[in-house]
Scaffold this active site. Structure first.
Site, short mmCIF file in Angstrom:
data_model
loop_
_atom_site.label_atom_id
_atom_site.label_comp_id
_atom_site.label_asym_id
_atom_site.label_seq_id
_atom_site.Cartn_x
_atom_site.Cartn_y
_atom_site.Cartn_z
N PRO A 1 -11.57 48.71 -17.84
CA PRO A 1 -11.79 50.14 -18.16
C PRO A 1 -11.17 51.12 -17.17
O PRO A 1 -11.86 51.84 -16.45
CB PRO A 1 -13.32 50.24 -18.15
CG PRO A 1 -13.75 49.22 -17.15
CD PRO A 1 -12.78 48.07 -17.30
N CYS A 2 -9.85 51.19 -17.16
CA CYS A 2 -9.19 52.16 -16.29
C CYS A 2 -9.47 53.59 -16.74
O CYS A 2 -9.29 54.54 -15.96
CB CYS A 2 -7.70 51.90 -16.22
SG CYS A 2 -6.85 51.79 -17.80
#
Length: 283
Positions: free
Chosen positions: A251-252
């Site tokens: 989850p950047c």
């Protein structure tokens, strides 16, 4: 931001610190010998059972997993510098390529030979399927998902960008398979999602840090840098975050600028905002 040890009492963490640092020093010097639990526990002055519990709680992984991570990083560095698989195995203190194969599968679901050849001899499948955030482009390896991007500006361009990560591999298109993967990821069916990733040790370290950010929460590049090494490495962290091949699952989108702005998302700030809202409403 909650960390993986947020529920760990700070008083207990402070008390355990000297024991854990003694163990870390010991493992850092002797990991090539793959010391057993009893030896590591003696270095910390604890019983094996007590040491296993304290070390895992403080570090976030078991002593065995920690030693494996050190060996994996050493082997990956050797391979990236041109070493043979056999030489990389010995460099990592392993008995041979078979052990190294098991280590790579455990840590990144890609064999050391695959990593060295940049995909030569492998057959990947790519396809396009709907996601909550527009059409997704999926790159699927024999052992798991290698990349998830979005069709910006179009699916062909996005797929070429993904294929460049494994330039020597063979590719075939199967949109039905991509749809199956999209269903597994976004509807929760099918259990855990196996990932088959390729990246430098630094990139993988940052990507693992991203996985510790809980859904519905955000952090900053500086905070991630502080988690993996030093807050001064924010720029290097930003580069590793930008190289993340698997959107959403790694989850950047949960990483913000220091002032809270939505910046630096490969697939657009609008999509990053939509992802954060989607998670917040689903929490």
């Amino acid at each position: 931001m909650m960390t993986q040890n947020a529920v760990y009492d700070l008083t207990a963490a402070s008390r355990d610190y000297p024991r854990v640092t003694a163990a870390l020093n010991y493992l850092g010097e002797s990991w090539r010998d793959h010391p057993d639990l009893d030896a590591a526990a003696r270095a910390a002055g604890l019983s094996p059972h007590h040491f296993q519990r304290i070390f895992t709680r403080w570090v976030g992984v078991s002593p065995k997993r920690y030693v494996g991570a050190l060996a994996h990083a050493e082997a990956r560095d050797a391979i990236d510098e041109g070493a043979s698989v056999l030489d990389a195995a010995f460099e990592a203190g392993l008995s041979g390529p078979g052990r190294l194969h098991d280590l790579f599968i455990a840590h990144e679901a890609v064999t050391p030979g695959d990593a060295k050849r940049r995909g030569a001899g492998l057959s990947f499948t790519w396809g396009v399927a709907p996601t909550p955030f527009g059409d997704g482009v999926f790159l699927i390896a024999p052992r798991g998902l290698s990349a998830l991007a979005f069709a910006d500006p179009d699916a062909e361009t996005a797929s070429q960008d993904l294929m460049a990560r494994y330039p020597a591999a063979d590719y075939g298109r199967d949109d039905a398979m991509a749809r199956d993967w999209s269903d597994r990821i976004f509807t929760g069916g099918g259990g855990p999602i196996p990932l088959a990733l390729y990246g430098t040790p630094w990139q993988r370290q940052v990507w693992r840090a991203l996985l510790t950010i809980p859904p519905g929460e955000t952090t900053t590049y500086k905070a991630i840098a502080g988690q993996v090494c030093t807050p001064k490495a924010s720029r290097a962290v930003g580069a590793a975050v930008g190289a993340n091949p698997v959107s959403w699952l790694i989850p950047c989108h949960r990483v913000l600028a220091g002032d809270g702005r939505l910046t630096g998302y490969h697939w657009g700030v609008e999509r990053k905002r939509a992802m954060l809202v989607y998670e917040a409403m689903s929490a």
